[in-house]
Design a protein around this motif. Structure first.
Motif, PDB file in Angstrom:
ATOM      1  N   LEU A  80      53.233  61.036  40.469  1.00 53.01           N
ATOM      2  CA  LEU A  80      52.637  60.302  39.360  1.00 53.01           C
ATOM      3  C   LEU A  80      52.884  58.807  39.513  1.00 53.01           C
ATOM      4  CD1 LEU A  80      51.062  60.983  36.805  1.00 53.01           C
ATOM      5  CD2 LEU A  80      53.229  61.061  35.574  1.00 53.01           C
ATOM      6  N   GLY A  81      54.104  58.447  39.891  1.00 54.74           N
ATOM      7  CA  GLY A  81      54.425  57.036  40.127  1.00 54.74           C
ATOM      8  C   GLY A  81      53.605  56.446  41.262  1.00 54.74           C
ATOM      9  N   GLU A  82      53.447  57.226  42.343  1.00 55.83           N
ATOM     10  CA  GLU A  82      52.637  56.742  43.473  1.00 55.83           C
ATOM     11  C   GLU A  82      51.187  56.569  43.061  1.00 55.83           C
ATOM     12  OE1 GLU A  82      53.229  59.479  46.676  1.00 55.83           O
ATOM     13  OE2 GLU A  82      55.364  58.998  46.837  1.00 55.83           O
ATOM     14  N   TRP A  83      50.643  57.530  42.311  1.00 50.41           N
ATOM     15  CA  TRP A  83      49.255  57.424  41.870  1.00 50.41           C
ATOM     16  C   TRP A  83      49.080  56.212  40.960  1.00 50.41           C
ATOM     17  CZ3 TRP A  83      49.180  63.183  40.153  1.00 50.41           C
ATOM     18  CH2 TRP A  83      49.107  63.992  41.285  1.00 50.41           C
ATOM     19  N   TYR A  84      50.053  55.975  40.108  1.00 53.76           N
ATOM     20  CA  TYR A  84      49.985  54.831  39.215  1.00 53.76           C
ATOM     21  C   TYR A  84      49.962  53.536  40.025  1.00 53.76           C
ATOM     22  CZ  TYR A  84      51.320  51.414  35.690  1.00 53.76           C
ATOM     23  OH  TYR A  84      51.365  50.324  34.883  1.00 53.76           O
ATOM     24  N   GLU A  85      50.871  53.431  40.987  1.00 54.43           N
ATOM     25  CA  GLU A  85      50.940  52.219  41.812  1.00 54.43           C
ATOM     26  C   GLU A  85      49.674  52.038  42.641  1.00 54.43           C
ATOM     27  OE1 GLU A  85      53.098  49.726  41.723  1.00 54.43           O
ATOM     28  OE2 GLU A  85      54.064  50.801  40.079  1.00 54.43           O
ATOM     29  N   GLU A  86      49.159  53.118  43.225  1.00 55.57           N
ATOM     30  CA  GLU A  86      47.934  53.031  44.018  1.00 55.57           C
ATOM     31  C   GLU A  86      46.758  52.612  43.144  1.00 55.57           C
ATOM     32  OE1 GLU A  86      47.422  56.846  45.842  1.00 55.57           O
ATOM     33  OE2 GLU A  86      49.148  56.596  47.164  1.00 55.57           O
ATOM     34  N   GLY A  87      46.673  53.186  41.959  1.00 58.57           N
ATOM     35  CA  GLY A  87      45.581  52.830  41.047  1.00 58.57           C
ATOM     36  C   GLY A  87      45.675  51.389  40.598  1.00 58.57           C
ATOM     37  N   ARG A  88      46.873  50.946  40.292  1.00 57.25           N
ATOM     38  CA  ARG A  88      47.072  49.561  39.864  1.00 57.25           C
ATOM     39  C   ARG A  88      46.720  48.587  40.990  1.00 57.25           C
ATOM     40  NH1 ARG A  88      49.432  47.525  35.614  1.00 57.25           N
ATOM     41  NH2 ARG A  88      50.356  45.478  35.642  1.00 57.25           N
ATOM     42  N   ALA A  89      47.164  48.902  42.201  1.00 59.36           N
ATOM     43  CA  ALA A  89      46.849  48.044  43.349  1.00 59.36           C
ATOM     44  C   ALA A  89      45.344  48.007  43.604  1.00 59.36           C
ATOM     45  CB  ALA A  89      47.595  48.531  44.586  1.00 59.36           C
ATOM     46  N   ALA A  90      44.683  49.154  43.462  1.00 61.63           N
ATOM     47  CA  ALA A  90      43.231  49.203  43.682  1.00 61.63           C
ATOM     48  C   ALA A  90      42.494  48.364  42.651  1.00 61.63           C
ATOM     49  CB  ALA A  90      42.753  50.649  43.648  1.00 61.63           C
ATOM     50  N   ILE A  91      42.930  48.432  41.402  1.00 58.74           N
ATOM     51  CA  ILE A  91      42.276  47.647  40.348  1.00 58.74           C
ATOM     52  C   ILE A  91      42.513  46.158  40.559  1.00 58.74           C
ATOM     53  CG2 ILE A  91      42.400  47.100  37.879  1.00 58.74           C
ATOM     54  CD1 ILE A  91      42.807  50.116  37.425  1.00 58.74           C
ATOM     55  N   GLU A  92      43.746  45.803  40.914  1.00 55.32           N
ATOM     56  CA  GLU A  92      44.051  44.387  41.115  1.00 55.32           C
ATOM     57  C   GLU A  92      43.348  43.829  42.350  1.00 55.32           C
ATOM     58  OE1 GLU A  92      48.293  44.309  41.159  1.00 55.32           O
ATOM     59  OE2 GLU A  92      48.453  44.452  38.976  1.00 55.32           O
ATOM     60  N   ALA A  93      43.133  44.633  43.373  1.00 57.88           N
ATOM     61  CA  ALA A  93      42.506  44.164  44.609  1.00 57.88           C
ATOM     62  C   ALA A  93      40.984  44.137  44.513  1.00 57.88           C
ATOM     63  CB  ALA A  93      42.916  45.062  45.774  1.00 57.88           C
ATOM     64  N   ARG A  94      40.436  44.802  43.540  1.00 58.64           N
ATOM     65  CA  ARG A  94      38.987  44.913  43.427  1.00 58.64           C
ATOM     66  C   ARG A  94      38.373  43.616  42.915  1.00 58.64           C
ATOM     67  NH1 ARG A  94      36.018  48.995  39.391  1.00 58.64           N
ATOM     68  NH2 ARG A  94      33.902  48.397  39.938  1.00 58.64           N
ATOM     69  N   ARG A  95      37.316  43.211  43.550  1.00 58.81           N
ATOM     70  CA  ARG A  95      36.578  42.029  43.090  1.00 58.81           C
ATOM     71  C   ARG A  95      35.613  42.452  41.991  1.00 58.81           C
ATOM     72  NH1 ARG A  95      34.979  39.068  48.731  1.00 58.81           N
ATOM     73  NH2 ARG A  95      37.074  38.396  49.227  1.00 58.81           N
ATOM     74  N   PRO A  96      35.394  41.593  41.028  1.00 56.86           N
ATOM     75  CA  PRO A  96      34.445  41.946  39.970  1.00 56.86           C
ATOM     76  C   PRO A  96      33.031  42.080  40.543  1.00 56.86           C
ATOM     77  CG  PRO A  96      35.256  39.703  39.679  1.00 56.86           C
ATOM     78  CD  PRO A  96      35.997  40.300  40.832  1.00 56.86           C
ATOM     79  N   ASP A  97      32.282  43.006  39.993  1.00 54.91           N
ATOM     80  CA  ASP A  97      30.899  43.238  40.424  1.00 54.91           C
ATOM     81  C   ASP A  97      30.019  42.179  39.750  1.00 54.91           C
ATOM     82  OD1 ASP A  97      28.455  44.163  41.196  1.00 54.91           O
ATOM     83  OD2 ASP A  97      28.733  46.193  40.405  1.00 54.91           O
ATOM     84  N   THR A  98      29.739  41.097  40.486  1.00 55.20           N
ATOM     85  CA  THR A  98      28.999  39.970  39.903  1.00 55.20           C
ATOM     86  C   THR A  98      27.559  40.338  39.579  1.00 55.20           C
ATOM     87  OG1 THR A  98      28.554  39.153  42.129  1.00 55.20           O
ATOM     88  CG2 THR A  98      30.442  38.204  40.975  1.00 55.20           C
ATOM     89  N   THR A  99      26.956  41.230  40.346  1.00 57.44           N
ATOM     90  CA  THR A  99      25.564  41.605  40.042  1.00 57.44           C
ATOM     91  C   THR A  99      25.492  42.346  38.712  1.00 57.44           C
ATOM     92  OG1 THR A  99      25.766  43.632  41.353  1.00 57.44           O
ATOM     93  CG2 THR A  99      24.855  41.706  42.460  1.00 57.44           C
ATOM     94  N   LEU A 100      26.489  43.198  38.442  1.00 57.46           N
ATOM     95  CA  LEU A 100      26.518  43.905  37.165  1.00 57.46           C
ATOM     96  C   LEU A 100      26.706  42.911  36.023  1.00 57.46           C
ATOM     97  CD1 LEU A 100      26.620  46.500  35.464  1.00 57.46           C
ATOM     98  CD2 LEU A 100      29.076  46.578  35.928  1.00 57.46           C
ATOM     99  N   LEU A 101      27.630  41.985  36.207  1.00 60.24           N
ATOM    100  CA  LEU A 101      27.857  40.970  35.175  1.00 60.24           C
ATOM    101  C   LEU A 101      26.602  40.133  34.948  1.00 60.24           C
ATOM    102  CD1 LEU A 101      31.465  39.814  36.088  1.00 60.24           C
ATOM    103  CD2 LEU A 101      30.776  41.250  34.175  1.00 60.24           C
ATOM    104  N   ALA A 102      25.892  39.768  36.015  1.00 58.49           N
ATOM    105  CA  ALA A 102      24.662  38.976  35.885  1.00 58.49           C
ATOM    106  C   ALA A 102      23.606  39.753  35.095  1.00 58.49           C
ATOM    107  CB  ALA A 102      24.127  38.601  37.260  1.00 58.49           C
ATOM    108  N   ARG A 103      23.464  41.048  35.359  1.00 57.40           N
ATOM    109  CA  ARG A 103      22.484  41.862  34.618  1.00 57.40           C
ATOM    110  C   ARG A 103      22.846  41.971  33.145  1.00 57.40           C
ATOM    111  NH1 ARG A 103      22.182  46.715  38.730  1.00 57.40           N
ATOM    112  NH2 ARG A 103      23.901  47.244  37.378  1.00 57.40           N
ATOM    113  N   VAL A 104      24.123  42.106  32.853  1.00 59.59           N
ATOM    114  CA  VAL A 104      24.562  42.184  31.456  1.00 59.59           C
ATOM    115  C   VAL A 104      24.233  40.875  30.737  1.00 59.59           C
ATOM    116  CG1 VAL A 104      26.594  42.325  29.955  1.00 59.59           C
ATOM    117  CG2 VAL A 104      26.354  43.924  31.865  1.00 59.59           C
ATOM    118  N   LEU A 105      24.556  39.768  31.376  1.00 61.42           N
ATOM    119  CA  LEU A 105      24.245  38.467  30.772  1.00 61.42           C
ATOM    120  C   LEU A 105      22.745  38.298  30.576  1.00 61.42           C
ATOM    121  CD1 LEU A 105      26.749  36.080  32.585  1.00 61.42           C
ATOM    122  CD2 LEU A 105      26.713  36.683  30.164  1.00 61.42           C
ATOM    123  N   GLU A 106      21.969  38.701  31.548  1.00 59.54           N
ATOM    124  CA  GLU A 106      20.508  38.597  31.457  1.00 59.54           C
ATOM    125  C   GLU A 106      19.978  39.405  30.270  1.00 59.54           C
ATOM    126  OE1 GLU A 106      16.933  40.289  34.142  1.00 59.54           O
ATOM    127  OE2 GLU A 106      18.444  39.138  35.224  1.00 59.54           O
TER     128      GLU A 106
END
Length: 116
Positions: A80-106
């Protein structure tokens, strides 16, 4: 729930018995009698040394079971601790999806929910 009952057989019940050293009766039964309950086996007779051996073997098996449960809990907590750390690292390393954000703003601008 099952109840285990021990009874020391009286001298008069053992008179003429082919195995008088088996003077302890072990009975399994329900805690509260219920009509739909499974049938329990007949009482078992044993010697005092058999009873002591049964007790020792039971404690040994229960100890092994407790140890296995503890190992499983420790392994689960580690995973559980490993999954938590892996998930946290994946979220922190992920770049925001700018195309999705652009569509939402549009869409928000089109619906005039935010100024252009």
């Amino acid at each position: 729930m099952t109840v285990l009952t021990l009874r020391l057989l009286p001298q008069d019940e053992l008179a003429g018995d082919p195995c008088p050293e088996a003077c302890i009766e072990l009975t399994f039964g329900p805690l509260r009698p219920e009509p739909d309950l499974v049938v329990f086996p007949e009482p078992v007779r044993m010697t005092p040394s058999d009873l002591v051996r049964l007790r020792m073997e039971t404690e040994l098996v229960l100890g092994e079971m407790r140890a296995e449960v503890m190992r499983a809990e420790i392994a689960w907590e580690r995973a559980l601790g490993e999954w938590y750390e892996e998930g946290r690292a994946a979220i922190e390393a992920r770049r925001p999806d700018t195309t999705l954000l652009a569509r939402v703003l549009e869409c928000l601008r089109r619906d005039q929910l935010i100024p252009a």
